[in-house]
Design a protein around this motif. Structure first.
Motif: not given
Length: 61
Positions: A28-29, A36-42, A45-51, A53-61
């Motif tokens: 998943l993106p 496309e680096t994530l196996v599951q959402r929420g 998991g840590i994205c190996p491209a940008c580091f 952390e996917d907590d299920g929130n789509n908001k970017q900081v």
């Protein structure tokens, strides 16, 4: 089709017939970098491209 290509490539490298079976895993993106680096959402998991952390929130900081 991809398995046939990989089978031929590996067979050429090792010098004997190799059969590759199975399906390619779909990723998943990442919400941050869109790679496309994530196996599951929420699942935190840590994205190996940008580091990111996917907590299920789509908001970017």
């Amino acid at each position: 089709m991809a398995n046939e290509y990989i089978s031929k490539l590996i067979s050429g490298i090792v010098g004997s017939h190799i059969v590759v079976e199975g399906h390619a895993e779909r990723f998943l993106p990442c919400s941050c970098c869109n790679y496309e680096t994530l196996v599951q959402r929420g699942e935190y998991g840590i994205c190996p491209a940008c580091f990111w952390e996917d907590d299920g929130n789509n908001k970017q900081v």
